[in-house]
Design an enzyme around this catalytic site. Sequence first.
Site, short mmCIF file in Angstrom:
data_model
loop_
_atom_site.label_atom_id
_atom_site.label_comp_id
_atom_site.label_asym_id
_atom_site.label_seq_id
_atom_site.Cartn_x
_atom_site.Cartn_y
_atom_site.Cartn_z
N TYR A 67 0.21 -8.82 25.70
CA TYR A 67 -0.12 -7.94 26.82
C TYR A 67 1.16 -7.24 27.27
O TYR A 67 2.26 -7.65 26.90
CB TYR A 67 -0.77 -8.71 27.98
CG TYR A 67 -0.03 -9.93 28.48
CD1 TYR A 67 0.96 -9.83 29.46
CD2 TYR A 67 -0.35 -11.20 28.00
CE1 TYR A 67 1.62 -10.95 29.93
CE2 TYR A 67 0.30 -12.33 28.46
CZ TYR A 67 1.29 -12.20 29.43
OH TYR A 67 1.93 -13.31 29.89
N HIS A 122 5.40 -10.18 24.97
CA HIS A 122 5.50 -8.72 24.95
C HIS A 122 6.19 -8.23 23.67
O HIS A 122 7.09 -8.89 23.15
CB HIS A 122 6.29 -8.22 26.16
CG HIS A 122 5.93 -8.90 27.44
ND1 HIS A 122 4.63 -8.92 27.92
CD2 HIS A 122 6.68 -9.59 28.33
CE1 HIS A 122 4.61 -9.59 29.06
NE2 HIS A 122 5.84 -10.01 29.32
#
Length: 315
Positions: A243, A290
């Site tokens: 995400y 990430h």
Amino acid sequence: MINKRTLHRVAVFVSVASTICILLFCQTSTRSFLTDSCVCNCAMDSEDLLWFSQRYKPSANVTLNTKNSRLDWQTYWWWRSLQNESTVANYNKVVEVLLSLFPDKEHYSDSSPSRCRTCAVVGNSGNLNGSHYGPLIDSQDFVIRMNEGPTDGFEQDVGSKTTHRVIYPESAVDMDETTHLILLPFKILDLQWLISIFTTRHIDLTYMYVKPSIKADRNKVMILHPAFMKYIYESWLQSHGQYPSTGFISLIFALHICDEVSVFGFGPSKEGAWHHYFEDFGMDSNGGPHDGDFEGKVISKLHQKHRITMYKGWW
């Protein structure tokens, strides 16, 4: 003979002065030589606009309110999977309580051809040290900071103004009455924590200790929409990583509420080191959930396409 430090300060002064002049020009000129309706952010050509429009969704639900709080099945399960939350709390009931406590409205929906809102998105990179960007940052209409990034003692490089601060429970800090608290929720417990800090103050543990209460203005609370997070992940990051990072979400948030976006404190230092301007120890740019490399490429592309102005901290 003028030394390098003097040259650097002169360059920063010229940059600040030039930017302020540009901002003033944007606010008073229609720039009719480009388009009859453009008042700021007018540098994008047709190719740039095409690239941007393929990713930017103007109809995206940016913040939660009563009208948009219901989540479709795909968004709900994508969001719930981000931190493998085990709670059995009912999302709809939690949001109902949430929206009874905080402003229930669509924020910053006043976009128009005549509006020119300038925003600084200020990350926490060590490349801010010695940058002297403080006056330039403070000259923007909105200054968006994230997590614990302090200003006290760092004003010369990071400014002193904060209009919005993006946090989640594990990164929460006190805020003054001029700052909007923007919650970035990764789980239902984050929404419950936001309720708790202004009411019962009983939640002090998520996957780690969190503050059971912080200083903030209840009337300036905003909650980023889970669907907005999913849209950023799919449309902007093409599903790279698990995400988006807080910094990247904050930048896209700025693109949705601002007309000109200046970005500070993202990326490594001139020497290639990754660390916070307020801390000495290093960190991994691509660690955790990430994809920092891909996020960096998108940010660079936004700069190249004249949709943001990126300030690296050196020349």
